[in-house]
Design an enzyme around this catalytic site. Sequence first.
Site, PDB file in Angstrom:
ATOM      1  N   GLU A  84       0.831  -1.218   0.000  1.00 50.56           N
ATOM      2  CA  GLU A  84       0.000   0.000   0.000  1.00 50.56           C
ATOM      3  C   GLU A  84       0.858   1.256   0.000  1.00 50.56           C
ATOM      4  O   GLU A  84       1.707   1.435   0.889  1.00 50.56           O
ATOM      5  CB  GLU A  84      -0.904  -0.009   1.250  1.00 50.56           C
ATOM      6  CG  GLU A  84      -1.926   1.103   1.260  1.00 50.56           C
ATOM      7  CD  GLU A  84      -2.849   1.060   2.477  1.00 50.56           C
ATOM      8  OE1 GLU A  84      -2.933   0.005   3.147  1.00 50.56           O
ATOM      9  OE2 GLU A  84      -3.482   2.092   2.747  1.00 50.56           O
ATOM     10  N   LYS A 267      -7.055  -0.689  11.816  1.00 56.84           N
ATOM     11  CA  LYS A 267      -6.422  -1.032  10.532  1.00 56.84           C
ATOM     12  C   LYS A 267      -5.190  -0.154  10.332  1.00 56.84           C
ATOM     13  O   LYS A 267      -4.152  -0.605   9.844  1.00 56.84           O
ATOM     14  CB  LYS A 267      -7.422  -0.850   9.387  1.00 56.84           C
ATOM     15  CG  LYS A 267      -6.986  -1.477   8.070  1.00 56.84           C
ATOM     16  CD  LYS A 267      -6.106  -0.589   7.212  1.00 56.84           C
ATOM     17  CE  LYS A 267      -5.762  -1.247   5.882  1.00 56.84           C
ATOM     18  NZ  LYS A 267      -4.869  -0.402   5.062  1.00 56.84           N
ATOM     19  N   HIS A 380      -2.201  10.500   0.622  1.00 56.20           N
ATOM     20  CA  HIS A 380      -2.334   9.122   0.183  1.00 56.20           C
ATOM     21  C   HIS A 380      -2.454   9.045  -1.336  1.00 56.20           C
ATOM     22  O   HIS A 380      -1.761   8.286  -1.996  1.00 56.20           O
ATOM     23  CB  HIS A 380      -3.586   8.525   0.831  1.00 56.20           C
ATOM     24  CG  HIS A 380      -3.697   7.050   0.701  1.00 56.20           C
ATOM     25  ND1 HIS A 380      -3.063   6.205   1.558  1.00 56.20           N
ATOM     26  CD2 HIS A 380      -4.339   6.282  -0.189  1.00 56.20           C
ATOM     27  CE1 HIS A 380      -3.327   4.958   1.211  1.00 56.20           C
ATOM     28  NE2 HIS A 380      -4.098   4.984   0.143  1.00 56.20           N
TER      29      HIS A 380
END
Length: 439
Positions: A84, A267, A380
Amino acid sequence: MTKRTSQLPGFYKVTVAERRTLVSEATGVETLAIARSLDGGGLDAETADKFVENVIGTYGLPYGVTLNVRVNGHDHVVPMVVEEPSVVAAASNAAKMVRAGGGFAVEIDEPIMISQVQLTHVKDAAAATRAILAAKDEILAMADRAVSGLVARGGGARGLEVRTLGVREDEMIVVHVLVDCRDAMGANLINTVAEAVADRLASLANAKVGLRILSNLCDKRCVRVRCRVPADVLATDAMDGRAVIDGIVNASRFAELDSYRAATHNKGIMNGIDAVVIATGNDWRAVEAGAHAYAARNGRYEPLSIWRRDGDFLVGTLELPLALGTVGGTLRVHPSARLSLAVMGVTEASDLAAVAAAVGLASNLAAVRALATDGIQRGHMALHARSVALAAGANGAEVERIAAIIVEARDITVEAARRALDVVRADRPSSGQLSAASD
Ligand code: NAD
């Protein structure tokens, strides 16, 4: 001897080869060893065939390092294996903020794992419990004999607990044998113990043997991390540090009151922990199962970390069970996993768990700070744009260029990247040459 540092300014700007040299200088691990353990994913198909079944190949994942991590006064360059975008950068950035407040302070329990033996067809649970507890020393000695190698290394059986489950018509007894696993994760050791003592327990209880296996809710093997971050390092262009602290405390309260938010909060913690767990060849399914079971221990799913204000400081605490090993298991003989322990500078399982948990709190801080300020998408998606450019077919130097175009246009989609790629390639008809020349 190399003085270990985890501060490597400008690390992200240099090439992969230059980063290997910097990591080598910071940790004392030879660049040749780094190359040997990482090139080709560190694992060929023939070796992989010894690990699992029906192998037809291996699967590569990015291997990055998190910087600035300081745990109990020691610096660690921390390998992370994760697909990720932004996880590694975010953890490094947050670890730098924590460093400004002195780094992470970590306390860790003894490495006690729980071996569960289920006994069914129990006629008198109270009498069975008394009989088992009276034979405690005998059972613990039996367990020790089953794992004599572990006992020789200072581990072994430490305690016995008996629990009655179910209702009277369907009662069962579960015996917990508590075992100190030292530097091993312990699953196989614990299962060996469960199988070794089960028949004797059943005869003491006048019952039948049911399941014999470890519990992944290893709540006697917890790690507690604490950090104290000064307000000024949390500030953004638009918000001062005190306002950021308020936002982060608000984010924490939201997670404490709402399981839907707590799942996402956790998470963010596991982003950091899992990446370290995978890099060191540990069992991330076991870690995940333990973490989430612990999060629900009070009957409701709750956040594993809490953030509060203390004057002009933000204080974060994280607590979770963490069964990690630096020995044993199959994956820890993986060359990349061995390299990770050397780069991190840890040999004991307790130190590995301390560092992994610290990186988990860093990842969580990065996420809640972003959420409390700019929102998660800005940072992100900018990093995600490179994956999007790759998915659209960009090669070599095209990747950064297309990523920059779609970020600028605030349209980070594969369609937008394809359109940008068409325009860039139309400008330069020989795009194949362009990418070959820039690789
Ligand atoms: P293991 O079977 O390799 O046992 C560890 C070995 O290391 C023992 O023989 C021990 O004597 C030796 N050892 C050497 N130095 C040691 C030290 N300093 N401290 C402790 N032991 C030392 O590995 P394990 O840790 O018992 O089991 C881990 C494996 O089990 C993982 O691969 C995991 O995926 C798997 N597993 C997990 C589950 C689960 O989590 N539910 C279930 C079954 C198997």
